[in-house]
Design an enzyme around this catalytic site. Structure first.
Site, PDB file in Angstrom:
ATOM      1  N   GLY A  12       0.829  -1.222   0.000  1.00  0.00           N
ATOM      2  CA  GLY A  12       0.000   0.000   0.000  1.00  0.00           C
ATOM      3  C   GLY A  12       0.852   1.255   0.000  1.00  0.00           C
ATOM      4  N   ASP A  61      -3.075  -7.475  -4.899  1.00  0.00           N
ATOM      5  CA  ASP A  61      -3.975  -7.333  -3.756  1.00  0.00           C
ATOM      6  C   ASP A  61      -3.479  -8.204  -2.600  1.00  0.00           C
ATOM      7  OD1 ASP A  61      -6.062  -7.399  -1.962  1.00  0.00           O
ATOM      8  OD2 ASP A  61      -7.606  -7.744  -3.475  1.00  0.00           O
ATOM      9  N   TYR A 153     -12.556  -2.074  11.832  1.00  0.00           N
ATOM     10  CA  TYR A 153     -11.179  -1.558  11.719  1.00  0.00           C
ATOM     11  C   TYR A 153     -10.405  -1.830  13.020  1.00  0.00           C
ATOM     12  CZ  TYR A 153      -7.516   1.947  10.662  1.00  0.00           C
ATOM     13  OH  TYR A 153      -6.327   2.596  10.437  1.00  0.00           O
TER      14      TYR A 153
END
Ligand SMILES: NC(=O)c1ccc[n+]([C@@H]2O[C@H](COP(=O)([O-])OP(=O)(O)OC[C@H]3O[C@@H](n4cnc5c(N)ncnc54)[C@H](OP(=O)(O)O)[C@@H]3O)[C@@H](O)[C@H]2O)c1
Length: 244
Positions: A12, A61, A153
């Site tokens: 990322g 991914d 999260y």
């Protein structure tokens, strides 16, 4: 660990904290692997052209096991094995628990926690064999203290801490270290979308009264990669938000 010419895979890293981490390692002379789900533009690679080390773009991914293995194999062919892995890729999908579906919950777990599992699994054997390696996992203060609207999260980021400490214990004797950084409220696309009213409420909880910068997280990640006698730790970089 000396970082010069070491290979660092930052998941990322097309923007935000991940990109700042990639630049920090490149500044320190490391070879850097950039990653995101989409094709990485040439213009982003060019921002690394003035460093001495190599820069490589590997799209994929992290939540997909086959993709994770394929990415590490691609790096191995060009730069050799990964010396430092930074599991930074992360997403949010905020909703109050009363409205959160199982799909909302699992979508976040799959990237933030399973993604770190997949990538760690892909690098751990070669690191253990080499008796050297550093893994730094990017959690969040939300994983330490929770947050309204972020049960998914928070679960992923708290899970990442337990995951990191367990793996750290398993591989410490093999020269592989696993540490966690728990950022507070940091400037990025992820926090850009937070409504102003909520941002003000978050700022009020920060003793240092300011939002953090991605570069401030990057400094600490590089320190954790270098420091040879440090494993299984969680460092909160949050302007004092979670001090006890
Ligand atoms: N910003 C904050 O205040 C803050 C606070 C605490 C913790 N954190 C954590 O720090 C990390 C970085 O946050 P950020 O604010 O920099 O986020 P961001 O600006 O939204 O960037 C997220 C990065 O992850 C990539 N990504 C998302 N899903 C991915 C996947 N499945 N596979 C590979 N790459 C993927 C994105 O690229 P693509 O979209 O191109 O795939 C992008 O490069 C996250 O783990 C986040 O939870 C952030």
């Amino acid at each position: 660990m000396e970082l010069f010419r070491k290979t660092v895979f930052v998941t990322g890293s097309t923007r935000g904290i991940g990109l700042a981490i990639a630049h920090k390692f490149a500044q320190l002379g490391a070879n850097v692997v950039l990653n995101g789900r989409h094709v990485i533009p040439e213009s982003l690679l060019e921002t690394f052209s003035h460093y001495n080390g190599e820069v490589l773009a590997v799209s994929g991914d992290v939540s997909n096991e086959a993709d994770s293995k394929r990415m590490i194999a691609e790096v191995a062919k060009i730069l050799g094995s990964v010396d430092i892995l930074v599991n930074n890729a992360g997403i949010t999908n905020d909703k109050l628990m009363l409205k959160m579906t199982q799909e909302d919950f699992e979508k976040v777990l799959k990237v933030n926690l399973t993604g770190a599992f997949n990538m760690t699994q892909a690098v751990l054997k070669p690191m253990s064999k080499a008796r050297s390696g550093a893994i730094i996992n990017i959690s969040s203060v939300v994983g330490l203290v929770g947050n309204v609207g972020q049960a998914n999260y928070a679960a992923s980021k708290a899970g990442l801490i337990g995951f990191s400490k367990s793996v750290a214990r398993e591989v410490a004797g093999r020269g592989v270290r696993v540490n966690v950084v728990a950022p507070g409220f940091i400037e990025s696309d992820m926090t850009e979308v937070i409504p102003d009213k909520l941002k003000d409420a978050m700022l009020a909880q920060i003793p240092m009264k300011r939002i953090g910068k991605p570069e401030e997280i990057a400094e600490v990640v590089a320190f954790l990669a270098k420091q040879e006698y440090l494993t299984g730790q969680v460092l909160a970089i949050d302007g004092g938000m979670t001090m006890q």
